[in-house]
Design an enzyme around this catalytic site. Structure first.
Site, PDB file in Angstrom:
ATOM      1  CG  ASP A 189      -1.937   0.941   0.644  1.00  0.00           C
ATOM      2  OD1 ASP A 189      -1.893   1.316  -0.224  1.00  0.00           O
ATOM      3  OD2 ASP A 189      -3.090   1.136   2.655  1.00  0.00           O
ATOM      4  N   GLY A 246      -0.431   5.298  -4.282  1.00  0.00           N
ATOM      5  CA  GLY A 246      -0.356   6.890  -4.810  1.00  0.00           C
ATOM      6  C   GLY A 246       0.258   7.603  -3.838  1.00  0.00           C
ATOM      7  NE  ARG A 289      -4.704   6.588  -7.213  1.00  0.00           N
ATOM      8  CZ  ARG A 289      -4.027   6.715  -5.921  1.00  0.00           C
ATOM      9  NH1 ARG A 289      -4.111   7.418  -4.492  1.00  0.00           N
ATOM     10  NH2 ARG A 289      -4.179   5.262  -5.557  1.00  0.00           N
ATOM     11  CB  SER A 348      -8.675  -5.652  -3.011  1.00  0.00           C
ATOM     12  OG  SER A 348      -9.173  -4.415  -2.748  1.00  0.00           O
ATOM     13  CB  THR A 349     -13.253  -7.802  -4.335  1.00  0.00           C
ATOM     14  OG1 THR A 349     -12.950  -7.841  -3.223  1.00  0.00           O
ATOM     15  CG2 THR A 349     -12.633 -10.061  -4.846  1.00  0.00           C
ATOM     16  CG  ASN A 387      -8.440  -2.437  -5.401  1.00  0.00           C
ATOM     17  OD1 ASN A 387      -6.761  -2.688  -5.157  1.00  0.00           O
ATOM     18  ND2 ASN A 387      -7.883  -1.259  -4.325  1.00  0.00           N
ATOM     19  NE  ARG A 441      -7.504   1.872  -4.928  1.00  0.00           N
ATOM     20  CZ  ARG A 441      -6.253   1.838  -4.671  1.00  0.00           C
ATOM     21  NH1 ARG A 441      -5.199   2.009  -5.884  1.00  0.00           N
ATOM     22  NH2 ARG A 441      -6.400   1.516  -3.775  1.00  0.00           N
ATOM     23  NE  ARG A 463      -2.801  -1.086   4.489  1.00  0.00           N
ATOM     24  CZ  ARG A 463      -4.148  -1.089   4.208  1.00  0.00           C
ATOM     25  NH1 ARG A 463      -5.387  -1.701   4.363  1.00  0.00           N
ATOM     26  NH2 ARG A 463      -4.180  -0.162   3.472  1.00  0.00           N
ATOM     27  CD  GLU A 503       1.971 -11.381  17.150  1.00  0.00           C
ATOM     28  OE1 GLU A 503       2.138 -10.293  17.193  1.00  0.00           O
ATOM     29  OE2 GLU A 503       1.625 -12.655  17.510  1.00  0.00           O
TER      30      GLU A 503
HETATM   31  C1  IPE Z   1      -5.133  -2.847  -0.428  1.00  0.00           C
HETATM   32  O1  IPE Z   1      -5.115  -1.442  -0.328  1.00  0.00           O
HETATM   33  C2  IPE Z   1      -5.273  -3.462  -1.898  1.00  0.00           C
HETATM   34  C3  IPE Z   1      -4.275  -3.422  -1.999  1.00  0.00           C
HETATM   35  C4  IPE Z   1      -3.155  -3.114  -1.446  1.00  0.00           C
HETATM   36  C5  IPE Z   1      -4.386  -4.402  -3.509  1.00  0.00           C
HETATM   37  P1  IPE Z   1      -6.148  -0.381  -0.611  1.00  0.00           P
HETATM   38  O2  IPE Z   1      -5.824   0.877  -0.492  1.00  0.00           O
HETATM   39  O3  IPE Z   1      -7.294  -0.283  -1.645  1.00  0.00           O
HETATM   40  O4  IPE Z   1      -7.409  -0.176   0.561  1.00  0.00           O
HETATM   41  P2  IPE Z   1      -7.534   1.133   1.967  1.00  0.00           P
HETATM   42  O5  IPE Z   1      -9.543   1.542   0.682  1.00  0.00           O
HETATM   43  O6  IPE Z   1      -6.400   1.353   2.148  1.00  0.00           O
HETATM   44  O7  IPE Z   1      -8.421   0.344   2.890  1.00  0.00           O
HETATM   45  C1  IPE Z   2      -1.209  -0.298  -3.276  1.00  0.00           C
HETATM   46  O1  IPE Z   2      -1.169   1.629  -3.476  1.00  0.00           O
HETATM   47  C2  IPE Z   2      -2.304  -0.931  -4.668  1.00  0.00           C
HETATM   48  C3  IPE Z   2      -2.953  -0.825  -4.948  1.00  0.00           C
HETATM   49  C4  IPE Z   2      -3.742  -0.877  -3.829  1.00  0.00           C
HETATM   50  C5  IPE Z   2      -3.490  -0.993  -6.157  1.00  0.00           C
HETATM   51  P1  IPE Z   2      -2.174   2.257  -3.570  1.00  0.00           P
HETATM   52  O2  IPE Z   2      -3.232   2.724  -5.356  1.00  0.00           O
HETATM   53  O3  IPE Z   2      -3.289   1.890  -2.294  1.00  0.00           O
HETATM   54  O4  IPE Z   2      -2.156   3.624  -2.985  1.00  0.00           O
HETATM   55  P2  IPE Z   2      -2.190   4.533  -1.890  1.00  0.00           P
HETATM   56  O5  IPE Z   2      -2.995   3.912  -1.154  1.00  0.00           O
HETATM   57  O6  IPE Z   2      -3.536   5.880  -2.837  1.00  0.00           O
HETATM   58  O7  IPE Z   2      -1.183   5.618  -1.422  1.00  0.00           O
HETATM   59 MG    MG Z   3      -4.268   1.782  -0.405  1.00  0.00          MG
END
Ligand code: IPE
Ligand code: IPE
Ligand code: MG
Length: 246
Positions: free
Chosen positions: A26, A29, A39, A71-72, A74, A77, A194, A213
């Protein structure tokens, strides 16, 4: 006194490596935004870091590493971002088909792949086929993965067997349910990492994490290094797990 004794009995920290690590990649972006980049640029660097960290997991003797890639949820976006992530996946799969030969890693994909582009599904099947006889780490790449969806699919499969009369409701137990998960037969998750300063699971491996953990870190995924992973593994090695016992 008892506490002291227990701590002393712990094996040397470097020997305690999680059998199964789950990594929520994570912060891509935010990493890009901080640099005034789109992003997608964060995802490009994040994908490179994924390759490095996956190899380092294998080097450190981890048996299974599961990386949360998409994720399911995502799909919410913007389509350009989803497309960019899918293109990165495509590129990774093409490149790594050559790379797989050098590595002793078994690649598997978890999640519902049926809705992905046809060519991506084919590349995924090829990657699994090309690495199925490897003896090293299992690398689970979670794409269109959701822990709730995984459990719903398991429940449906079990219900179908009961309906067909091949299974009785009394036979439904934890072990049986586990056999219907994408991770069937793999060790349960010992450690969830994470980065990016978010403290949640976001629908990742909810069944498999029952006794995991957790290590949270402020580093954004594209900045995450092998040294950072070593630090996380050191923190894990110092944890005292009880599994409900004393
Ligand atoms: C979790 O991250 C999914 C992945 C890293 C693939 P997200 O960025 O989608 O999660 P939320 O929306 O912050 O909970
Ligand atoms: C994780 O990074 C990648 C995916 C969820 C695909 P993010 O895209 O969620 O990055 P942030 O959380 O917006 O910074
Ligand atoms: Mg994220």
């Amino acid at each position: 006194m008892l506490w002291f004794k227990r701590r002393r009995q712990l094996p040397e920290t470097e020997k305690i490596v999680p059998k199964h690590i789950g990594i929520i990649m994570d912060g891509n972006g935010r990493w890009a935004k901080k640099r005034g980049l789109p992003r997608q640029a964060g995802h490009v660097t994040g994908a490179k870091v994924f390759r490095t960290i996956a190899k380092h997991c294998e080097k450190r003797g981890i048996a299974v590493a599961t990386f949360y890639t998409f994720s399911t949820e995502n799909w919410k976006r913007p389509p350009e971002e989803v497309d960019a992530i899918m293109n990165l996946l495509r590129e990774y799969l093409k490149e790594s088909l050559a790379d797989f030969k050098k590595e002793n890693i078994r690649t598997r994909f978890i999640g519902d792949r049926s809705v992905l582009a046809e060519d991506i599904q084919q590349l995924m099947a090829q990657a699994e086929e090309a690495t199925k006889n490897k003896t090293g780490m299992i690398l689970n790449i979670a794409i269109n993965y959701g822990g709730r969806a995984e459990l719903a699919i398991a429940a449906r499969q079990i219900a179908e067997q009961v309906k067909a009369g091949t299974l009785s409701p009394e036979e439904v137990n934890e072990a049986l349910l586990e056999q219907h998960l994408y991770t069937a037969g793999q060790p349960e998750v010992d450690l969830i990492l994470r980065p990016s300063g978010e403290y949640r699971l976001s629908n990742f491996l909810i069944w498999q994490c029952a006794y995991a953990e957790y290590v949270f870190d402020d580093i954004l995924w594209p900045d995450f290094s092998t040294k950072d992973l070593d630090k996380v593994l050191e923190i894990y090695a110092g944890r005292h797990r009880r599994f409900g016992g004393v």
